[in-house]
Design an enzyme around this catalytic site. Structure first.
Site, mmCIF file in Angstrom:
data_model
loop_
_atom_site.group_PDB
_atom_site.id
_atom_site.type_symbol
_atom_site.label_atom_id
_atom_site.label_comp_id
_atom_site.label_asym_id
_atom_site.label_seq_id
_atom_site.Cartn_x
_atom_site.Cartn_y
_atom_site.Cartn_z
ATOM 1 C CE LYS A 214 95.741 121.176 26.055
ATOM 2 N NZ LYS A 214 96.634 120.049 26.015
ATOM 3 N NE ARG A 250 101.983 122.138 22.263
ATOM 4 C CZ ARG A 250 100.843 122.778 22.041
ATOM 5 N NH1 ARG A 250 99.995 123.016 23.020
ATOM 6 N NH2 ARG A 250 100.529 123.196 20.816
HETATM 7 N N1 PMM Z 1 97.899 120.228 23.310
HETATM 8 C C1 PMM Z 1 97.522 120.833 22.170
HETATM 9 C C2 PMM Z 1 98.304 120.709 20.997
HETATM 10 N N2 PMM Z 1 99.456 120.005 21.003
HETATM 11 N N3 PMM Z 1 101.034 118.708 22.159
HETATM 12 C C3 PMM Z 1 101.437 118.101 23.280
HETATM 13 N N4 PMM Z 1 102.575 117.390 23.284
HETATM 14 N N5 PMM Z 1 100.708 118.163 24.443
HETATM 15 C C4 PMM Z 1 99.528 118.855 24.505
HETATM 16 O O1 PMM Z 1 98.909 118.858 25.584
HETATM 17 C C5 PMM Z 1 99.065 119.509 23.325
HETATM 18 C C6 PMM Z 1 99.870 119.409 22.151
HETATM 19 C C7 PMM Z 1 96.249 121.607 22.141
HETATM 20 O O2 PMM Z 1 96.434 122.917 22.633
HETATM 21 P P1 PMM Z 1 96.548 124.215 21.670
HETATM 22 O O3 PMM Z 1 95.397 124.161 20.697
HETATM 23 O O4 PMM Z 1 96.454 125.368 22.578
HETATM 24 O O5 PMM Z 1 97.851 124.184 20.953
#
Ligand code: PMM
Length: 283
Positions: A214, A250
């Protein structure tokens, strides 16, 4: 509930999207996505999180049929091979189809706010449900990042969602909470959440943390650092979060995360050899 001292689960990110901020387009074809999902599991991911809609700031919504076309064949194939799959979606229709195709967990970044049918669906199917703190869709979320006491307000808003979902019939033992780093939060808000991570555990629910790649991590890095360059601070955050007792992290890069979590286990006196921990699985 603190999971300190237990194996911290690794949720590997599998974005089947052309435009995610960190890995946009790399796994956009079904075959490439399946191959990457298998790779994540082989590297040690306990759960593979399949998503078909980018949530990067400014992203446009994806119609449900397009989302289904992206995620369903991937969920079906990975689940069919015995991999624990979660479906990263805000849409109850997509969640239903994915669970029917074998997904064991619904990961809803809106915590049920984007689709009022999500709570009842999750309650009906009896699957685990990640309830993330969220204030609005990607197009507007950066405008919603206003708090006077960020960690406290985020926690209160998140647990109000938990109450609402339990009222919808979702079993408390199925709920995992996530403070939602980067969603309607500035860098300062994210660091405030991390400083107060233990406060999110006091309600007795498992905590999932998504810091991987992030933007706030680039505060620590050189100009021009790519999202992949953020894997090192992501792994450090995973290690620190594990010691704070989170249930799971995650992440995009499973290998560096796994090494970081192995260091924590050895530091804390774990006797298992590097990389041999089997994980507790989904509760
Ligand atoms: N962040 C993203 C997408 N899904 N789900 C959860 N539970 N927590 C998060 O912090 C989260 C998520 C965005 O990140 P990405 O685009 O790299 O998938």
């Amino acid at each position: 509930m603190s999971f300190a001292g237990q194996t911290t689960l690794i949720m590997g990110v599998l974005n089947v999207t052309p435009d995610s901020f960190s890995d946009g387009g790399r796994w956009a074809s079904t075959d490439a996505a399946i191959a990457h999902g298998l790779e994540l599991a082989a590297q040690g991911a306990h759960i593979v999180d399949v998503g078909g809609e980018s949530t990067r700031p400014g992203a446009e919504r994806v119609p449900v049929p397009a989302e289904l076309e992206r995620v369903l064949p991937v969920v079906r194939e990975l689940a069919g091979r015995g991999i624990r799959v979660s479906i990263d979606t805000m849409n109850s229709e997509t969640a239903r189809a994915a669970v029917d195709a074998g997904a064991q967990l619904v990961n809803d970044v809106s915590g049920g706010l984007a689709d009022p049918a999500m709570g009842p669906l999750v309650a009906d199917r009896g699957v685990d449900y990640v309830v993330m703190h969220w204030r609005g869709h990607s197009r507007t979320m950066n405008d919603l990042a206003h708090y006077t006491d960020a960690a406290r307000e985020i926690r209160e808003e998140l647990f109000r969602r938990v109450d609402a979902l339990e009222a919808d019939g979702v079993a408390p033992e199925r709920i995992i909470v996530d403070p939602g780093l980067g969603f309607a939060k500035t860098s300062d808000h994210n660091w405030d959440v991390l400083r107060h991570l233990r406060d999110f555990e006091t309600a007795g629910l498992p905590v999932l943390l998504g810091a991987s790649r992030k933007r706030f991590l680039s505060d620590l890095m050189w100009d021009g650092a790519t999202p992949q360059d953020r894997d090192l601070p992501s792994a450090v955050v995973a290690a620190l979060a594990a010691r704070e007792g989170v249930w799971g992290v995650r992440v995009h890069d499973v290998v560096s995360t796994r090494i970081a979590l192995d260091v924590v286990r050895h530091w804390d006196g774990g006797s298992a050899a590097m990389g041999t921990e089997s994980g507790r699985g989904i509760r």
